[in-house]
Design a protein around this motif. Structure first.
Motif, PDB file in Angstrom:
ATOM      1  N   ARG A   1      -8.419  -0.426   8.208  1.00  0.00           N
ATOM      2  CA  ARG A   1      -8.447   0.631   7.188  1.00  0.00           C
ATOM      3  C   ARG A   1      -9.095   0.176   5.888  1.00  0.00           C
ATOM      4  NH1 ARG A   1      -2.376   1.994   6.776  1.00  0.00           N
ATOM      5  NH2 ARG A   1      -3.132   2.963   4.878  1.00  0.00           N
TER       6      ARG A   1
ATOM      7  N   VAL B   1       0.860  -1.176   0.000  1.00  0.00           N
ATOM      8  CA  VAL B   1       0.000   0.000   0.000  1.00  0.00           C
ATOM      9  C   VAL B   1       0.900   1.231   0.000  1.00  0.00           C
ATOM     10  CG1 VAL B   1      -1.743   1.308   1.269  1.00  0.00           C
ATOM     11  CG2 VAL B   1      -1.857  -1.194   1.222  1.00  0.00           C
ATOM     12  N   ASP B   2       0.710   2.090  -0.975  1.00  0.00           N
ATOM     13  CA  ASP B   2       1.514   3.306  -1.106  1.00  0.00           C
ATOM     14  C   ASP B   2       3.014   3.019  -1.046  1.00  0.00           C
ATOM     15  OD1 ASP B   2      -0.796   4.856  -1.317  1.00  0.00           O
ATOM     16  OD2 ASP B   2      -0.913   5.147   0.864  1.00  0.00           O
ATOM     17  N   GLY B   3       3.421   1.937  -1.683  1.00  0.00           N
ATOM     18  CA  GLY B   3       4.829   1.573  -1.755  1.00  0.00           C
ATOM     19  C   GLY B   3       5.381   0.856  -0.540  1.00  0.00           C
ATOM     20  N   ASP B   4       4.563   0.658   0.494  1.00  0.00           N
ATOM     21  CA  ASP B   4       5.020  -0.027   1.708  1.00  0.00           C
ATOM     22  C   ASP B   4       4.448  -1.436   1.777  1.00  0.00           C
ATOM     23  OD1 ASP B   4       6.420   2.221   2.716  1.00  0.00           O
ATOM     24  OD2 ASP B   4       4.532   3.054   3.508  1.00  0.00           O
TER      25      ASP B   4
ATOM     26  N   SER C   1      -1.850  -1.351   9.860  1.00  0.00           N
ATOM     27  CA  SER C   1      -2.614  -1.337   8.615  1.00  0.00           C
ATOM     28  C   SER C   1      -3.999  -1.948   8.767  1.00  0.00           C
ATOM     29  CB  SER C   1      -1.837  -2.092   7.527  1.00  0.00           C
ATOM     30  OG  SER C   1      -0.630  -1.415   7.248  1.00  0.00           O
TER      31      SER C   1
ATOM     32  N   ILE D   1      -8.145  -2.398   4.112  1.00  0.00           N
ATOM     33  CA  ILE D   1      -7.179  -3.089   3.261  1.00  0.00           C
ATOM     34  C   ILE D   1      -7.497  -4.579   3.205  1.00  0.00           C
ATOM     35  CG2 ILE D   1      -4.738  -3.687   2.956  1.00  0.00           C
ATOM     36  CD1 ILE D   1      -4.149  -0.976   4.449  1.00  0.00           C
TER      37      ILE D   1
END
Length: 131
Positions: A73, A42-45, A70, A75
Motif C-alpha cells: 500500500r 497508520v490511521d491510529g492502528d 498493510s 507504507i
C-alpha cells in the motif's frame, strides 16, 4: 513485536527451510533495543515497526516489518524514504534481507545495492549520496 516478525518472516524462512517458531521470535528479543525502535502507525492502528542502529560507520536498518495486510500500500516506501532522509550525510545505510524476499525490490528502488550475500542473507548498502 516478536510475533509480528514471526508472521512476516515465516513464508521466506519456510521457503529457505529455516523456519523455527521459537528461534524466529527469540532472535528478535535477544537483539531488541527499545530506543532504536519505532512503531509504524497508520490511521491510529499499529501496522509495523522499524529499528535503526546507529554505528560509527553505518546506520543499520535492523528490523523493518509491516503486517501482511498493510503491505503493498506504499507504507513501506514512505517509511523507508523518511528513514533515508534522516541522515547526517556521512554514513551509509546497511541492512540484510533474506534471499528472494520481495522486500529486496523495495530496497533496490530506494538506492540499496548488493554488498554481499550467502545462501540465506543478502547484505545491502545505500551510500549517503544515494539515500
Amino acid at each position: 513485536m516478536a510475533e509480528l516478525r514471526a508472521v512476516v518472516m515465516r513464508p521466506d524462512l519456510e521457503r529457505l527451510g529455516r523456519y523455527d517458531p521459537v528461534h524466529v521470535r527469540q532472535r528478535f528479543l535477544d537483539a531488541f533495543v527499545p530506543e532504536n525502535t519505532r512503531v509504524i502507525v497508520v490511521d491510529g492502528d499499529d501496522v509495523g515497526l522499524v529499528a535503526v542502529r546507529r554505528e560509527p560507520d553505518a546506520l543499520w536498518i535492523e528490523h523493518f516489518y509491516l503486517a501482511p495486510e498493510s503491505q503493498g500500500r506504499g507504507i513501506g516506501a514512505a517509511v523507508l524514504a523518511h528513514l533515508l532522509a534522516d541522515t547526517d550525510g556521512t554514513r551509509p545505510f546497511r541492512l540484510n534481507v533474506l534471499q528472494a524476499s520481495a522486500a529486496r525490490r523495495l530496497y533496490e528502488r530506494h538506492g540499496f545495492v548488493l554488498e554481499s550475500e550467502d545462501a540465506v542473507d543478502v547484505f545491502m548498502k545505500a551510500d549517503p549520496s544515494r539515500a
